[in-house]
Design an enzyme around this catalytic site. Structure first.
Site, short mmCIF file in Angstrom:
data_model
loop_
_atom_site.label_atom_id
_atom_site.label_comp_id
_atom_site.label_asym_id
_atom_site.label_seq_id
_atom_site.Cartn_x
_atom_site.Cartn_y
_atom_site.Cartn_z
N SER A 61 40.78 35.68 33.94
CA SER A 61 40.94 34.24 33.71
C SER A 61 40.54 33.88 32.28
O SER A 61 39.43 34.20 31.84
CB SER A 61 40.05 33.44 34.67
OG SER A 61 39.98 32.10 34.22
N HIS A 63 45.41 35.21 34.02
CA HIS A 63 45.18 34.07 34.92
C HIS A 63 44.86 32.85 34.07
O HIS A 63 43.87 32.81 33.35
CB HIS A 63 44.02 34.38 35.87
CG HIS A 63 43.84 33.39 36.98
ND1 HIS A 63 44.62 33.38 38.11
CD2 HIS A 63 42.98 32.36 37.10
CE1 HIS A 63 44.24 32.40 38.91
NE2 HIS A 63 43.25 31.76 38.32
N ASP A 111 43.87 29.09 34.16
CA ASP A 111 43.31 28.04 35.02
C ASP A 111 43.60 26.67 34.42
O ASP A 111 43.00 26.28 33.42
CB ASP A 111 41.79 28.24 35.17
CG ASP A 111 41.48 29.30 36.21
OD1 ASP A 111 40.64 30.17 35.92
OD2 ASP A 111 42.08 29.26 37.30
N MET A 163 43.41 22.74 34.71
CA MET A 163 42.59 21.75 35.41
C MET A 163 42.82 20.36 34.80
O MET A 163 42.97 20.24 33.58
CB MET A 163 41.11 22.12 35.28
CG MET A 163 40.80 23.50 35.83
SD MET A 163 39.04 23.85 35.64
CE MET A 163 39.01 25.55 36.19
N HIS A 170 47.42 28.98 37.62
CA HIS A 170 46.73 28.39 38.76
C HIS A 170 46.60 26.89 38.51
O HIS A 170 45.78 26.47 37.70
CB HIS A 170 45.35 29.07 38.88
CG HIS A 170 44.50 28.54 39.98
ND1 HIS A 170 43.16 28.87 40.09
CD2 HIS A 170 44.76 27.71 41.01
CE1 HIS A 170 42.64 28.27 41.16
NE2 HIS A 170 43.59 27.56 41.73
N MET A 184 45.32 23.59 39.19
CA MET A 184 44.30 22.79 39.91
C MET A 184 44.48 21.36 39.43
O MET A 184 43.63 20.79 38.70
CB MET A 184 42.90 23.33 39.59
CG MET A 184 42.64 24.69 40.24
SD MET A 184 41.21 25.55 39.58
CE MET A 184 41.99 26.39 38.20
N MET A 230 40.27 31.01 47.03
CA MET A 230 39.16 30.64 46.15
C MET A 230 37.86 31.10 46.78
O MET A 230 37.59 30.80 47.95
CB MET A 230 39.13 29.12 45.94
CG MET A 230 40.32 28.56 45.18
SD MET A 230 40.59 29.36 43.61
CE MET A 230 39.09 28.91 42.74
N ASP A 287 39.70 34.58 43.72
CA ASP A 287 39.37 33.93 42.45
C ASP A 287 38.04 33.21 42.53
O ASP A 287 37.90 32.23 43.25
CB ASP A 287 40.49 32.93 42.12
CG ASP A 287 40.24 32.15 40.85
OD1 ASP A 287 41.07 31.30 40.52
OD2 ASP A 287 39.21 32.38 40.18
C1 DX5 Z 1 37.54 28.15 39.15
C2 DX5 Z 1 38.29 29.13 38.32
C3 DX5 Z 1 37.38 30.34 38.15
C4 DX5 Z 1 37.91 31.38 37.23
C5 DX5 Z 1 37.13 32.68 37.39
O1 DX5 Z 1 38.27 27.00 39.28
O2 DX5 Z 1 39.51 29.47 38.93
O3 DX5 Z 1 37.20 30.89 39.42
O4 DX5 Z 1 39.22 31.59 37.51
O5 DX5 Z 1 35.87 32.43 36.99
P1 DX5 Z 1 34.67 33.49 37.11
O6 DX5 Z 1 35.27 34.88 37.21
O7 DX5 Z 1 33.88 33.30 35.86
O8 DX5 Z 1 33.96 33.10 38.35
ZN ZN Z 2 41.86 30.27 38.98
#
Ligand code: DX5
Ligand code: ZN
Length: 219
Positions: free
Chosen positions: A9, A34, A36, A38, A67, A69, A138, A176
């Site tokens: 990520s 990956h 993320d 948001m 991903h 979100m 998740m 994840d």
């Molecule tokens: C949360 C993200 C995290 C990220 C991974 O919304 O999706 O989970 O991808 O983060 P780490 O590996 O640092 O937990």
């Molecule tokens: Zn993610």
């Protein structure tokens, strides 16, 4: 048996050097990237959007595992497809009609992922498993990297693996959140074949990305 893939990520990357950081991931043996996304509404954090993904696209040949979100999500799917996403993963809680969003992603010729928050049951997506390419489980409440792994979600992965076998389906199971060297093995044994990791890949072993990716795969 599906090959184990690592999807680091970029949430844990140096955001001032994202182009260089994804090159480091590619050189370090990542299987995909990956991303993320948001929106500060679906989750209490705000990261990047289509313009940044478009800018990153030319710096890396790996698949972008995006991903989303964000909510609402349906009306933005095309923008992420156009920006260069290869896998587009949505949360059922973020769309009025999951089937319509799944069909939209398929019409755009992208791989379809559906993500479940820790407290969301797989019952919500059972009827769609034959239509999607990936289920993202998740193992933290979405929004931030570096959180503590929630082992209780492994039960959902075991259920999904069983359904996949019984119904002879082929979707990937991705996990994840909080994945590290101590829990990657149990996640794989439960049935995950794609591991997302931000903190462990970028910060583990003094930031030795290649070593960290290898360790997550072979622990
Ligand atoms: C949360 C993200 C995290 C990220 C991974 O919304 O999706 O989970 O991808 O983060 P780490 O590996 O640092 O937990
Ligand atoms: Zn993610």
């Amino acid at each position: 048996m599906k090959n184990i893939q690592i999807s680091p990520s970029i949430l844990s990357a140096d955001f001032s050097q994202l182009g260089t950081e994804i090159k480091r991931l590619e050189e370090g043996g990542a299987d995909m990237i990956h991303v993320d996304v948001m929106d500060g509404h679906f989750v209490p954090n705000l990261t990047i959007g289509p313009p940044v993904i478009k800018a990153l696209r030319k710096h890396c040949s790996l698949k972008f595992d995006v991903h989303l979100m964000i909510s609402p999500v349906h009306k933005y799917i095309e923008a992420y497809a156009d920006a260069g996403a290869d896998i587009i993963t949505v949360h059922p809680e973020a769309t009025d009609n999951l089937e319509v969003s799944i069909n939209k992603i398929k019409d755009l010729k992208k791989k379809v992922g559906v993500s479940l928050n820790p407290e969301t049951s797989i019952d919500l997506i059972k009827n769609f498993l034959n239509k999607i390419d990936l289920v993202l489980i998740m193992s933290v409440n979405p929004g931030f990297g570096g959180q503590k792994f929630m082992p209780e979600v492994l039960e959902k992965i075991k259920q999904l693996k069983k359904i996949r076998e019984v119904e002879k389906l082929n979707f990937d199971i991705e996990i994840d959140g909080g994945i590290n060297f101590d829990n990657c093995k149990i996640a794989i044994e439960a049935g995950a074949n794609i591991l997302v990791s931000g903190t462990t890949v970028f910060k583990g072993n003094d930031g030795d990305i290649k070593k960290n990716i290898n360790l997550l795969k072979t622990k």
